[in-house]
Design an enzyme around this catalytic site. Structure first.
Site: not given
Ligand code: GLY
Length: 365
Positions: A87, A147
């Site tokens: 991330d 994501d």
């Molecule tokens: N990227 C983690 C979430 O959306 O909870």
């Protein structure tokens, strides 16, 4: 819209001192965010919220705090705090790259590039994807999540800024792997998708935060909507357009009457399930980004209805004790969470309002 922006920026300004040297927790408790270190995946959202607030208000105090939070991201790099993380885009696009975008600070830009370098370490050359969690040599962890499309802009931007093609190739290949595997035939999405580490053949989709492996987690679908729009922005690959259209159509078709989804798109009105306001805010940003290139009246209308519903029914305006903006975000129902404000929900809601106010807003992604 102006009233909604005024409420959001006032809420940010109210807690400027409280969060000066830290970040809000991932989600609130009883609608109040506590203090959080610069760890895990969410601190970038607060940095981004500060930059949006600065752009909307011109406040020197907000600028000072935004710059200070840039320093905190610089320190995260220097102290190597949780950098082996998929991330890095969520973290550094909205902090260092936002700073560079707004102020032109090249030191912040170099921090963003350093972060892109770390993100590249999680790119699996053979599988052609950025691995989500776990050790890179663990065959059980050989998978990516939907994501991660939002982490690709950091690599696309690194390519633009340095001319180094490997950033672009990694991001583009990940995008293609995602489009091919994580989007089902009906245009809904798996949350996470596994590959065989020996053969690099696709194995199976699974959920992590959705209701079931074959349901469609609302925020996952929203990540796909926005992620594809961002990929189009950077690649102008026309193959993305029909995919974006189908994924967005699926999201909109599964919205309940007030246009704010329940936490999984398998739930509708009368289910008694909580919503996820953050999913609506994320999807709006994606629709408004794509609107710049391919205007679509039905999508735009849905985006406007989502924003109106969020601002009419789902802000903390009726809860003066709250230091968050958007209620009814759902981190992970599957892991027992309750509806709360979320750090990303607040960020994407204000980004959505910014995009509505100023179509030419220069995004941080
Ligand atoms: N990227 C983690 C979430 O959306 O909870």
């Amino acid at each position: 819209m102006d009233k909604a922006i005024e409420y959001a920026v006032k809420t940010v300004e109210k807690s400027l001192d409280y969060f000066y040297d830290c970040f809000p927790t991932e989600q609130s408790r009883d609608l109040v965010f506590g203090k959080f270190e610069n760890v895990s995946w969410t601190p970038g959202f607060y940095a981004g919220l500060l930059w949006l607030t600065y752009e909307l208000t011109g406040s020197e105090a907000v600028l000072k705090s935004a710059k200070h939070h840039s320093r905190l991201f610089h320190e995260r790099l220097k102290t190597k705090t949780e950098l082996e993380h998929h991330d890095m885009g969520f973290l550094f696009s909205l902090s260092s790259m936002a700073d560079y975008t707004v102020t032109g600070d090249t030191e912040a830009m170099h921090d963003g590039l350093e972060a892109a370098g770390w993100l590249m370490k999680r790119y699996q050359l053979e599988g052609r994807f950025i691995q989500a969690w776990g050790a890179l040599d663990d065959p059980q962890a050989y998978r990516f999540i939907v994501d991660c499309l939002l982490n690709l802009p950091l690599l696309f931007r690194a390519h633009e800024l340095t001319g180094k093609k490997w950033y672009y190739d990694a991001a583009y290949n990940h995008m293609c792997t995602a489009v091919k595997n994580i989007i089902r035939d009906d245009a809904s999405t798996y949350h996470t998708f596994f590959f065989d580490k020996e053969t690099n053949m696709p194995l199976r989709g699974e959920t992590h935060q959705g209701f079931s492996d074959d349901s469609c987690w609302s925020r996952g679908q929203a990540w796909a909507v926005y992620g594809l729009a961002l990929c189009y922005h950077y690649t102008k690959d026309e193959n993305i357009i029909p995919v974006f259209n189908r994924v967005t159509e699926y999201f909109i078709e599964h919205l309940p009457e007030d246009f704010v989804p329940y936490w999984d798109l398998c739930f509708g009105d009368g289910s008694g399930e909580p919503r996820d306001t953050s999913a609506a805010a994320i999807a709006v940003c994606g629709i408004l980004e794509m609107e710049k290139y391919y205007p679509n009246a039905r999508f735009k209308d849905a985006a406007e209805r989502m924003v109106r519903s969020l601002s009419d029914k789902y802000t903390t305006a009726d809860r003066p004790e709250s230091n968050g903006i958007l209620k009814d975000g759902m981190y992970s129902r599957k892991h027992g969470h309750e509806p709360e404000c979320t750090s990303w929900g607040d960020y994407f809601y204000l980004e959505a309002l910014m995009r509505m106010k100023n179509r030419d807003w220069k995004m941080y992604w």
